[in-house]
Write a protein that holds these residues in place. Structure first.
Motif, PDB file in Angstrom:
ATOM      1  N   ALA A 116      23.095  -0.881  -4.856  1.00  0.00           N
ATOM      2  CA  ALA A 116      23.724   0.290  -5.467  1.00  0.00           C
ATOM      3  C   ALA A 116      24.725   0.864  -4.471  1.00  0.00           C
ATOM      4  O   ALA A 116      24.518   0.790  -3.252  1.00  0.00           O
ATOM      5  CB  ALA A 116      22.670   1.334  -5.821  1.00  0.00           C
ATOM      6  N   PHE A 117      25.807   1.471  -4.987  1.00  0.00           N
ATOM      7  CA  PHE A 117      26.901   1.925  -4.135  1.00  0.00           C
ATOM      8  C   PHE A 117      27.160   3.418  -4.325  1.00  0.00           C
ATOM      9  O   PHE A 117      26.958   3.960  -5.411  1.00  0.00           O
ATOM     10  CB  PHE A 117      28.168   1.130  -4.453  1.00  0.00           C
ATOM     11  CG  PHE A 117      27.978  -0.351  -4.283  1.00  0.00           C
ATOM     12  CD1 PHE A 117      28.173  -0.952  -3.056  1.00  0.00           C
ATOM     13  CD2 PHE A 117      27.562  -1.140  -5.353  1.00  0.00           C
ATOM     14  CE1 PHE A 117      27.969  -2.318  -2.891  1.00  0.00           C
ATOM     15  CE2 PHE A 117      27.359  -2.501  -5.193  1.00  0.00           C
ATOM     16  CZ  PHE A 117      27.564  -3.092  -3.964  1.00  0.00           C
ATOM     17  N   PHE A 118      27.652   4.040  -3.247  1.00  0.00           N
ATOM     18  CA  PHE A 118      27.827   5.492  -3.254  1.00  0.00           C
ATOM     19  C   PHE A 118      29.103   5.884  -2.523  1.00  0.00           C
ATOM     20  O   PHE A 118      29.472   5.284  -1.518  1.00  0.00           O
ATOM     21  CB  PHE A 118      26.609   6.164  -2.610  1.00  0.00           C
ATOM     22  CG  PHE A 118      25.321   5.685  -3.209  1.00  0.00           C
ATOM     23  CD1 PHE A 118      24.801   6.276  -4.349  1.00  0.00           C
ATOM     24  CD2 PHE A 118      24.649   4.597  -2.656  1.00  0.00           C
ATOM     25  CE1 PHE A 118      23.634   5.807  -4.928  1.00  0.00           C
ATOM     26  CE2 PHE A 118      23.482   4.116  -3.226  1.00  0.00           C
ATOM     27  CZ  PHE A 118      22.980   4.716  -4.372  1.00  0.00           C
ATOM     28  N   LYS A 119      29.758   6.917  -3.048  1.00  0.00           N
ATOM     29  CA  LYS A 119      31.041   7.350  -2.490  1.00  0.00           C
ATOM     30  C   LYS A 119      30.889   8.200  -1.239  1.00  0.00           C
ATOM     31  O   LYS A 119      31.805   8.279  -0.419  1.00  0.00           O
ATOM     32  CB  LYS A 119      31.834   8.121  -3.545  1.00  0.00           C
ATOM     33  CG  LYS A 119      31.163   9.402  -4.028  1.00  0.00           C
ATOM     34  CD  LYS A 119      31.997  10.088  -5.096  1.00  0.00           C
ATOM     35  CE  LYS A 119      31.305  11.361  -5.597  1.00  0.00           C
ATOM     36  NZ  LYS A 119      32.120  12.044  -6.634  1.00  0.00           N
ATOM     37  N   ASP A 120      29.722   8.855  -1.088  1.00  0.00           N
ATOM     38  CA  ASP A 120      29.505   9.695   0.083  1.00  0.00           C
ATOM     39  C   ASP A 120      28.003   9.889   0.306  1.00  0.00           C
ATOM     40  O   ASP A 120      27.172   9.405  -0.479  1.00  0.00           O
ATOM     41  CB  ASP A 120      30.211  11.053  -0.062  1.00  0.00           C
ATOM     42  CG  ASP A 120      29.874  11.752  -1.377  1.00  0.00           C
ATOM     43  OD1 ASP A 120      28.714  11.620  -1.851  1.00  0.00           O
ATOM     44  OD2 ASP A 120      30.753  12.427  -1.937  1.00  0.00           O
ATOM     45  N   GLU A 121      27.643  10.594   1.372  1.00  0.00           N
ATOM     46  CA  GLU A 121      26.237  10.786   1.725  1.00  0.00           C
ATOM     47  C   GLU A 121      25.495  11.599   0.673  1.00  0.00           C
ATOM     48  O   GLU A 121      24.318  11.348   0.407  1.00  0.00           O
ATOM     49  CB  GLU A 121      26.129  11.464   3.090  1.00  0.00           C
ATOM     50  CG  GLU A 121      26.553  10.579   4.253  1.00  0.00           C
ATOM     51  CD  GLU A 121      26.323  11.251   5.592  1.00  0.00           C
ATOM     52  OE1 GLU A 121      25.786  12.379   5.602  1.00  0.00           O
ATOM     53  OE2 GLU A 121      26.678  10.650   6.621  1.00  0.00           O
ATOM     54  N   ALA A 122      26.166  12.571   0.088  1.00  0.00           N
ATOM     55  CA  ALA A 122      25.516  13.406  -0.929  1.00  0.00           C
ATOM     56  C   ALA A 122      25.095  12.567  -2.126  1.00  0.00           C
ATOM     57  O   ALA A 122      23.977  12.716  -2.645  1.00  0.00           O
ATOM     58  CB  ALA A 122      26.472  14.518  -1.371  1.00  0.00           C
ATOM     59  N   SER A 123      25.980  11.673  -2.560  1.00  0.00           N
ATOM     60  CA  SER A 123      25.654  10.795  -3.691  1.00  0.00           C
ATOM     61  C   SER A 123      24.531   9.837  -3.312  1.00  0.00           C
ATOM     62  O   SER A 123      23.626   9.569  -4.111  1.00  0.00           O
ATOM     63  CB  SER A 123      26.902  10.018  -4.112  1.00  0.00           C
ATOM     64  OG  SER A 123      26.636   9.205  -5.241  1.00  0.00           O
TER      65      SER A 123
END
Length: 214
Positions: free
Chosen positions: A148-155
């Motif tokens: 799974a991929f995320f745009k930033d630490e919060a996501s």
């Protein structure tokens, strides 16, 4: 007197011609500059349009993976958050049902992509693959890669709070798994040719280990 009038008239004519020529030269220069400015603006607009198309282009309900030819899930479909895409040097946009297929497509064609994109798991927006934060999970993905991929630490934190089993991963980790599967597939293809086209083992691998859910 007539002689002097003739000289004065001739001088005036020459002066008028010089002014006229200067004005024409200035007009030509301005027209050339304006044309160059317009062409530059059009080129910039085209480039921006292409960039926008690549960043926001979406698969449709008949799109298949450029590598494995399986269904590519749209954004609003289940497992649509695992769709990946890449742009080629000639501007073509290619879609993939799972991230490993995107990497193996480059491995197969020996043509590195110009850009690679994956979806942020939560917002579903396209993000550059090389900039994404990655988690290895037990969540079902189209070809069972499980990333799974995320745009930033919060996501990313939003996801890990709900998936305690998730572990950080890297692009290199994904590529290593993709390469292993690719080499296995190539070996099975060779065995298939050696056994008179009986490819049951190869078929089971593609639709068992890597296959989509029905």
């Amino acid at each position: 007197m007539k002689k002097w009038m003739y000289v004065i008239s001739a001088a005036a004519a020459l002066s008028l011609a010089a002014c006229s020529g200067g004005e024409k030269a200035e007009e030509t220069e301005k027209a050339t500059a304006k044309k160059a400015q317009t062409e530059t603006a059009q080129a910039d607009q085209t480039a921006k349009g292409q960039e926008h198309k690549h960043e926001n282009g979406e698969p449709h309900d008949q799109t298949t993976c450029a590598f494995c030819e399986m269904k590519v899930y749209m954004m609003d479909e289940e497992m649509g958050q695992f769709t990946a895409k890449a742009t080629s040097e000639d501007g073509e946009t290619l879609f993939f049902d799972d991230v490993g297929c995107m990497l193996n497509y480059e491995r197969k064609t020996e043509k590195p992509a110009k850009e690679r994109f994956v979806r942020d798991f939560n917002s579903l927006e396209w993000i550059p693959f090389e900039q994404a934060k990655i988690q290895k999970t037990d969540v079902k993905t189209p070809m069972n890669y499980g990333y799974a991929f995320f745009k930033d630490e919060a996501s990313e934190q939003e996801f890990t709070k709900a998936h305690a089993e998730a572990k950080p991963a890297s692009a290199e980790d994904i590529d290593a798994i993709a390469k292993e599967r690719y080499m296995k597939k190539m070996k099975m293809s060779e065995e298939k040719m050696d056994h008179d086209g009986q490819g049951h083992g190869h078929e089971e691998s593609e639709h068992g280990e890597d296959g989509h859910s029905s």
